[in-house]
Design a protein around this motif. Structure first.
Motif, PDB file in Angstrom:
ATOM      1  N   VAL A   1       5.135 -20.693  13.934  1.00  9.64           N
ATOM      2  CA  VAL A   1       4.931 -18.973  14.141  1.00  9.64           C
ATOM      3  C   VAL A   1       4.523 -17.763  14.405  1.00  9.64           C
ATOM      4  O   VAL A   1       3.979 -16.935  14.648  1.00  9.64           O
ATOM      5  CB  VAL A   1       5.081 -19.559  15.998  1.00  9.64           C
ATOM      6  CG1 VAL A   1       5.331 -17.872  16.856  1.00  9.64           C
ATOM      7  CG2 VAL A   1       5.655 -20.132  16.505  1.00  9.64           C
ATOM      8  N   GLN A   2       5.614 -17.519  13.788  1.00  5.73           N
ATOM      9  CA  GLN A   2       6.055 -16.362  12.781  1.00  5.73           C
ATOM     10  C   GLN A   2       5.500 -15.895  11.943  1.00  5.73           C
ATOM     11  O   GLN A   2       4.845 -15.028  11.421  1.00  5.73           O
ATOM     12  CB  GLN A   2       7.539 -16.535  12.243  1.00  5.73           C
ATOM     13  CG  GLN A   2       8.081 -15.074  11.645  1.00  5.73           C
ATOM     14  CD  GLN A   2       9.343 -14.895  11.268  1.00  5.73           C
ATOM     15  OE1 GLN A   2      10.437 -15.772  11.341  1.00  5.73           O
ATOM     16  NE2 GLN A   2      10.453 -13.937  10.974  1.00  5.73           N
ATOM     17  N   ARG A   3       5.175 -16.847  10.944  1.00 11.10           N
ATOM     18  CA  ARG A   3       4.020 -17.195  10.223  1.00 11.10           C
ATOM     19  C   ARG A   3       2.466 -16.723  10.648  1.00 11.10           C
ATOM     20  O   ARG A   3       2.381 -15.623  10.214  1.00 11.10           O
ATOM     21  CB  ARG A   3       3.848 -18.183   9.243  1.00 11.10           C
ATOM     22  CG  ARG A   3       2.688 -17.357   7.901  1.00 11.10           C
ATOM     23  CD  ARG A   3       2.189 -19.042   7.942  1.00 11.10           C
ATOM     24  NE  ARG A   3       1.207 -18.471   6.712  1.00 11.10           N
ATOM     25  CZ  ARG A   3      -0.500 -18.923   6.648  1.00 11.10           C
ATOM     26  NH1 ARG A   3      -1.200 -19.259   7.445  1.00 11.10           N
ATOM     27  NH2 ARG A   3      -0.892 -18.738   5.641  1.00 11.10           N
ATOM     28  N   ASP A   4       2.796 -16.720  11.877  1.00 12.51           N
ATOM     29  CA  ASP A   4       0.866 -16.347  12.273  1.00 12.51           C
ATOM     30  C   ASP A   4       1.104 -15.072  12.736  1.00 12.51           C
ATOM     31  O   ASP A   4       0.161 -14.166  12.772  1.00 12.51           O
ATOM     32  CB  ASP A   4       0.845 -17.392  12.863  1.00 12.51           C
ATOM     33  CG  ASP A   4       0.559 -18.936  12.486  1.00 12.51           C
ATOM     34  OD1 ASP A   4       0.116 -19.079  11.493  1.00 12.51           O
ATOM     35  OD2 ASP A   4       0.269 -20.429  13.531  1.00 12.51           O
ATOM     36  N   GLU A   5       1.934 -14.959  13.015  1.00 13.88           N
ATOM     37  CA  GLU A   5       2.211 -13.666  13.842  1.00 13.88           C
ATOM     38  C   GLU A   5       1.840 -12.321  12.890  1.00 13.88           C
ATOM     39  O   GLU A   5       1.728 -11.666  12.762  1.00 13.88           O
ATOM     40  CB  GLU A   5       3.411 -13.691  14.709  1.00 13.88           C
ATOM     41  CG  GLU A   5       3.654 -11.790  15.591  1.00 13.88           C
ATOM     42  CD  GLU A   5       2.726 -11.540  15.984  1.00 13.88           C
ATOM     43  OE1 GLU A   5       2.707 -10.405  16.553  1.00 13.88           O
ATOM     44  OE2 GLU A   5       2.259 -12.498  16.626  1.00 13.88           O
ATOM     45  N   THR A   6       2.678 -12.524  11.703  1.00 11.36           N
ATOM     46  CA  THR A   6       3.009 -12.156  10.416  1.00 11.36           C
ATOM     47  C   THR A   6       1.142 -11.940  10.119  1.00 11.36           C
ATOM     48  O   THR A   6       1.007 -10.737   9.701  1.00 11.36           O
ATOM     49  CB  THR A   6       3.932 -12.416   9.694  1.00 11.36           C
ATOM     50  OG1 THR A   6       5.163 -12.531  10.334  1.00 11.36           O
ATOM     51  CG2 THR A   6       3.985 -11.067   8.266  1.00 11.36           C
ATOM     52  N   LEU A   7       0.868 -12.820   9.828  1.00 15.64           N
ATOM     53  CA  LEU A   7      -0.483 -13.013   9.793  1.00 15.64           C
ATOM     54  C   LEU A   7      -1.604 -11.740  10.157  1.00 15.64           C
ATOM     55  O   LEU A   7      -2.590 -11.655  10.631  1.00 15.64           O
ATOM     56  CB  LEU A   7      -1.237 -14.008   9.193  1.00 15.64           C
ATOM     57  CG  LEU A   7      -2.917 -14.199   8.492  1.00 15.64           C
ATOM     58  CD1 LEU A   7      -2.693 -13.860   7.032  1.00 15.64           C
ATOM     59  CD2 LEU A   7      -3.149 -15.444   8.950  1.00 15.64           C
ATOM     60  N   ARG A   8      -1.100 -12.146  11.956  1.00 17.68           N
ATOM     61  CA  ARG A   8      -2.297 -11.545  12.768  1.00 17.68           C
ATOM     62  C   ARG A   8      -1.886  -9.991  12.905  1.00 17.68           C
ATOM     63  O   ARG A   8      -2.652  -9.346  12.883  1.00 17.68           O
ATOM     64  CB  ARG A   8      -1.861 -11.808  14.012  1.00 17.68           C
ATOM     65  CG  ARG A   8      -2.595 -11.047  15.520  1.00 17.68           C
ATOM     66  CD  ARG A   8      -2.465 -11.664  16.596  1.00 17.68           C
ATOM     67  NE  ARG A   8      -1.068 -10.730  16.589  1.00 17.68           N
ATOM     68  CZ  ARG A   8      -0.441  -8.979  16.897  1.00 17.68           C
ATOM     69  NH1 ARG A   8      -1.754  -8.100  16.729  1.00 17.68           N
ATOM     70  NH2 ARG A   8       0.593  -8.917  17.166  1.00 17.68           N
ATOM     71  N   GLN A   9      -0.518  -9.313  12.409  1.00 18.48           N
ATOM     72  CA  GLN A   9      -0.103  -7.541  12.343  1.00 18.48           C
ATOM     73  C   GLN A   9      -0.423  -7.180  11.127  1.00 18.48           C
ATOM     74  O   GLN A   9      -0.695  -6.847  10.619  1.00 18.48           O
ATOM     75  CB  GLN A   9       1.402  -7.829  12.297  1.00 18.48           C
ATOM     76  CG  GLN A   9       2.189  -8.458  13.661  1.00 18.48           C
ATOM     77  CD  GLN A   9       3.179  -7.958  13.074  1.00 18.48           C
ATOM     78  OE1 GLN A   9       4.097  -8.255  12.486  1.00 18.48           O
ATOM     79  NE2 GLN A   9       4.421  -8.478  14.889  1.00 18.48           N
ATOM     80  N   LEU A  10      -0.963  -7.808  10.362  1.00 17.25           N
ATOM     81  CA  LEU A  10      -0.696  -7.725   8.593  1.00 17.25           C
ATOM     82  C   LEU A  10      -2.616  -7.592   8.570  1.00 17.25           C
ATOM     83  O   LEU A  10      -2.901  -5.889   7.947  1.00 17.25           O
ATOM     84  CB  LEU A  10      -0.614  -9.169   7.212  1.00 17.25           C
ATOM     85  CG  LEU A  10      -1.156  -8.016   5.957  1.00 17.25           C
ATOM     86  CD1 LEU A  10      -0.717  -7.656   5.646  1.00 17.25           C
ATOM     87  CD2 LEU A  10      -1.138  -9.342   5.127  1.00 17.25           C
ATOM     88  N   ARG A  11      -3.599  -8.306   9.075  1.00 16.67           N
ATOM     89  CA  ARG A  11      -5.045  -7.657   8.986  1.00 16.67           C
ATOM     90  C   ARG A  11      -5.207  -6.591  10.421  1.00 16.67           C
ATOM     91  O   ARG A  11      -5.293  -5.899   9.516  1.00 16.67           O
ATOM     92  CB  ARG A  11      -5.210  -9.064  10.069  1.00 16.67           C
ATOM     93  CG  ARG A  11      -6.907  -8.654  10.428  1.00 16.67           C
ATOM     94  CD  ARG A  11      -7.492  -9.955  11.369  1.00 16.67           C
ATOM     95  NE  ARG A  11      -7.616 -11.538  10.172  1.00 16.67           N
ATOM     96  CZ  ARG A  11      -8.600 -11.522   9.681  1.00 16.67           C
ATOM     97  NH1 ARG A  11      -9.845 -10.795   9.671  1.00 16.67           N
ATOM     98  NH2 ARG A  11      -9.020 -12.736   8.731  1.00 16.67           N
ATOM     99  N   THR A  12      -4.250  -6.521  11.437  1.00 19.94           N
ATOM    100  CA  THR A  12      -3.995  -5.605  12.559  1.00 19.94           C
ATOM    101  C   THR A  12      -3.790  -4.370  11.858  1.00 19.94           C
ATOM    102  O   THR A  12      -4.547  -3.017  11.621  1.00 19.94           O
ATOM    103  CB  THR A  12      -2.504  -5.061  13.358  1.00 19.94           C
ATOM    104  OG1 THR A  12      -3.616  -6.599  14.364  1.00 19.94           O
ATOM    105  CG2 THR A  12      -3.779  -4.066  14.556  1.00 19.94           C
TER     106      THR A  12
END
Length: 460
Positions: free
Chosen positions: A356-367
């Protein structure tokens, strides 16, 4: 006497030379001009958070070496001595007696796990991934320190620019006051006009003091972000505020694709996810039977303290009492109070949280990438428009000043035009610095070669 005088003169000459060298070195240090890249690099090398993360990185490396060493046999040795009084067993006759004896035992052994449910392999893989994680974390903390310094440096440059603008405005107001007083003497202006211009000079003087205080506070913030000595001077290079049209032409999606594979924050999150998977396999492997191979050699020395005719130590140690053994042990876990089951469940939840943390980091990086690209493009357009506004306000101020000198406008009109021009110039400087920050941030996400403020490679 002459020799002593000569010696004293020679020492004085040497001391003077060293003092000159120290003075020149100090002046050279004071005269150093710090660019934005210099400040960012200094922060990346001297930040306290970076130092702490380097220690953690060293811990990961030590854990990796320990995990690899677990594949080698465990070798140990036992040495013991026992002195018996009263009733005991005689090892020579294997009968009880009431004499005092001394027994000295020696044992050397080695053990090697043959099967442990994959715990050794997965623990080594997790340690190898954590070693990579340590390098990525050091890089991430360095980049965070550099980005914080980049913003603090821009703020300091901005307030330094406002100080210069305030000085220019104060000089122009004083010149206008001098002209107004001369025109009053000639009867072209009245006392009210002189009072109004004096009020403008006082306001500009206050504004200069206010901007200087803001600049000093920004420099202190910059030193704190750099972990730079507060008592040392810091001369900054303001050429960074010059707008350059050399931004990368990559789209936000292309930059995001690069950042996914190169950004240290993203790579650290991926390492945590992979390490959590292997640690879950380690916890699950503890539920399987374990097979261990062990081999050793043992001997001992026995002596009856009441019998003077005891077999020699060397004969007992090497011949009579020496023995070797080979063993294979199978350990089957049956019940341990649900400790293994709880550990496996905890490791499974840690693995899922890492996903979940990896997916959240991916989302924050895209934003963050999309926002940085949008801000860069927006500030680029604002710089162009603000430069045009500065040119128009500058012409309007010159026209108003001319009208004021000819008596066609009041001091209030002149102050309004001057304030409008100063505000436009300050906004232009702010937009230029904002554009520079976003341009560098986009280059950072794009892993562009221009982003070279940090050059740290961990030791292999």
């Amino acid at each position: 006497m002459q020799n002593k005088i000569t010696e004293m003169m020679y020492k004085t000459w040497i001391l003077s030379g060293w003092l000159c060298v120290a003075f020149v070195g100090a002046r050279a240090q004071e005269a150093k001009t710090w660019t934005m890249d210099d400040c960012m690099r200094y922060a990346a090398e001297n930040s306290l958070k970076v130092r702490a993360e380097k220690h953690q990185d060293d811990t990961y490396r030590a854990e990796y070496r320990a995990a690899m060493a677990d594949f080698f046999p465990s070798v140990g040795m036992r040495i013991g001595g026992q002195l018996n009084y009263g009733r005991s067993i005689d090892p020579q006759t294997n009968t009880y007696n009431n004499v005092s004896t001394f027994n000295n035992s020696y044992q050397a052994y080695a053990s090697l796990p043959l099967f442990d449910g994959g715990q050794l392999v997965n623990r080594a893989k997790a340690a190898a991934i954590n070693r990579q994680l340590g390098a990525h974390e050091v890089r991430r903390v360095q980049n965070e320190a550099a980005l914080a310094v980049m913003e603090a440096f821009s703020n300091a440059v901005y307030y330094g620019g406002t100080v210069r603008l305030a000085i220019e405005k104060l000089d122009e107001s004083r010149q206008t006051l001098h002209k107004t007083r001369r025109m009053e003497e000639l009867g072209l202006k009245g006392a009210a006009d002189v009072a109004q211009v004096e009020a403008i000079v006082a306001a500009d003087d206050y504004n200069l003091i206010h901007q200087q205080n803001l600049y000093d506070a920004a420099v202190r913030t910059l030193k704190e972000a750099m972990n730079y000595p507060a008592e040392d001077a810091l001369m900054m290079d303001t050429s960074v505020m010059v707008w350059r049209e050399n931004a990368t032409t990559l789209s936000a999606e292309e930059i995001f694709s690069r950042a996914v594979t190169d950004n240290p924050t993203m790579r650290a999150a991926e390492c945590r996810r992979l390490a959590a998977q292997h640690l879950y396999r380690v916890a699950r492997g503890a539920m399987f039977p374990q097979l261990t191979f062990e081999a050793g050699i043992s001997t001992n020395y026995f002596r009856n303290l009441a019998d003077p005719h005891t077999t020699a130590f060397s004969r007992q140690f090497f011949d009579n009492n020496r023995g070797e053994y080979v063993a294979v042990t199978l350990s089957i876990p049956l019940f341990d109070g649900l400790a293994r089951y709880t550990s496996a469940r905890r490791a499974r939840n840690a693995m899922r949280m890492a996903d979940v943390q990896r997916d959240e980091t991916l989302r924050q990086l895209r934003t963050a990438v999309e926002q940085a690209v949008a801000d860069r493009d927006g500030f680029e357009k604002e710089v162009v428009q603000m430069a045009r506004k500065v040119a128009a306000d500058s012409m309007a101020y010159r026209v108003t000043l001319r009208k004021y000198e000819e008596g066609l406008s009041s001091a209030i009109d002149l102050q309004t035009a001057a304030n409008t021009l100063i505000e436009a110039r300050a906004n232009l400087l702010q937009k230029q610095l904002s554009y520079e920050i976003k341009r560098r941030l986009v280059a950072y996400y794009a892993s562009d070669c221009e982003w070279s403020t940090i050059n740290y490679e961990p030791k292999k």
